[in-house]
Design an enzyme around this catalytic site. Sequence first.
Site, PDB file in Angstrom:
ATOM      1  N   TYR A 104     -12.575   2.067  14.554  1.00  0.00           N
ATOM      2  CA  TYR A 104     -11.577   2.583  13.612  1.00  0.00           C
ATOM      3  C   TYR A 104     -11.622   4.110  13.572  1.00  0.00           C
ATOM      4  O   TYR A 104     -10.579   4.785  13.629  1.00  0.00           O
ATOM      5  CB  TYR A 104     -11.833   2.008  12.220  1.00  0.00           C
ATOM      6  CG  TYR A 104     -10.876   2.516  11.162  1.00  0.00           C
ATOM      7  CD1 TYR A 104      -9.575   2.032  11.086  1.00  0.00           C
ATOM      8  CD2 TYR A 104     -11.280   3.471  10.237  1.00  0.00           C
ATOM      9  CE1 TYR A 104      -8.696   2.496  10.114  1.00  0.00           C
ATOM     10  CE2 TYR A 104     -10.416   3.939   9.258  1.00  0.00           C
ATOM     11  CZ  TYR A 104      -9.118   3.447   9.202  1.00  0.00           C
ATOM     12  OH  TYR A 104      -8.256   3.913   8.237  1.00  0.00           O
ATOM     13  N   GLY A 160       0.786  -1.232   0.000  1.00  0.00           N
ATOM     14  CA  GLY A 160       0.000   0.000   0.000  1.00  0.00           C
ATOM     15  C   GLY A 160       0.813   1.275   0.000  1.00  0.00           C
ATOM     16  O   GLY A 160       1.918   1.339  -0.539  1.00  0.00           O
ATOM     17  N   SER A 184      -7.201   9.382   9.217  1.00  0.00           N
ATOM     18  CA  SER A 184      -8.210   9.110   8.199  1.00  0.00           C
ATOM     19  C   SER A 184      -9.319  10.147   8.296  1.00  0.00           C
ATOM     20  O   SER A 184      -9.595  10.685   9.378  1.00  0.00           O
ATOM     21  CB  SER A 184      -8.805   7.712   8.398  1.00  0.00           C
ATOM     22  OG  SER A 184      -9.962   7.526   7.604  1.00  0.00           O
TER      23      SER A 184
END
Length: 276
Positions: free
Chosen positions: A157, A13, A130
């Site tokens: 998350y 990634g 994120s």
Amino acid sequence: MSRTAVITGASAGIGAEAARELVRRGWQVAVAGRHPERTAHVAAEIGAVPFVADFDRLDDVRALADALQGRFGRIDVLVNNAGGLVPQRALTVDGHETTLQRNLLASALLTTLLLPRLTESRARIVHTSSVMNRLGGLRIDDLDFDRRPYKGGWKPYAAAKLGVILYARALAARTGLENVAVHPGYVRSGFGAGSSSARVVQSLTAPLQISVEAGAAPVVHLVDTPELGVPNGTYFDGLTPWGATHRSATDTRLGDELFAAVEDRFGSRIRTGDTA
């Protein structure tokens, strides 16, 4: 003098792509990943140094810190990139909820253990967060999500990624070291490969997704730009500073409480002024 960057979560990634680009730009890179074969492959391909550590085991993190300090006399940038979505609630061997440990606790422990070396070189620390932080809902009394619905891993998350931003800002205040957090973008990758809901989200957001190379670009920028020209603790959305965050991301008291709670998990302390 060659500059050294440590990148966790670099066996695939955006971590692997950032490592590849930084080597091309002349950096010495430590590629840290949990999968031995993939980590070795990426490192061999780009001429970097491989280190294997499973962030679901804090003893692996301690061993990684020892290995890094034994190998490098100087670390200029630490990229805390390891993380991911965990679809079903489980505890690690250390007794912590897996999402929390994988995205926040393990990186915090590694940073703490490397702090003497990072301080010597006045290093920069880049934390991968994120856009999901905006759905955070961080609760100090329930970091392990044993009192709230797990929601396929999305809620913990989001909370962990909000925690990353709060932790970065608290660490900056305590150490004086430059800390930035970044959302790389909606990257077309294997994110959440074990989660059926993640696969659905990946399918629905396909038109918004960017390549791994584009996702790595903000990380490379934050590593390789000498002067970022932003306040310490800034959160970037891609290449853009001051990205949108959960309303509690600027709550200094919450950040202090989180910082103390994180330190309590592994018994290490950073006292204000020790490393500034």
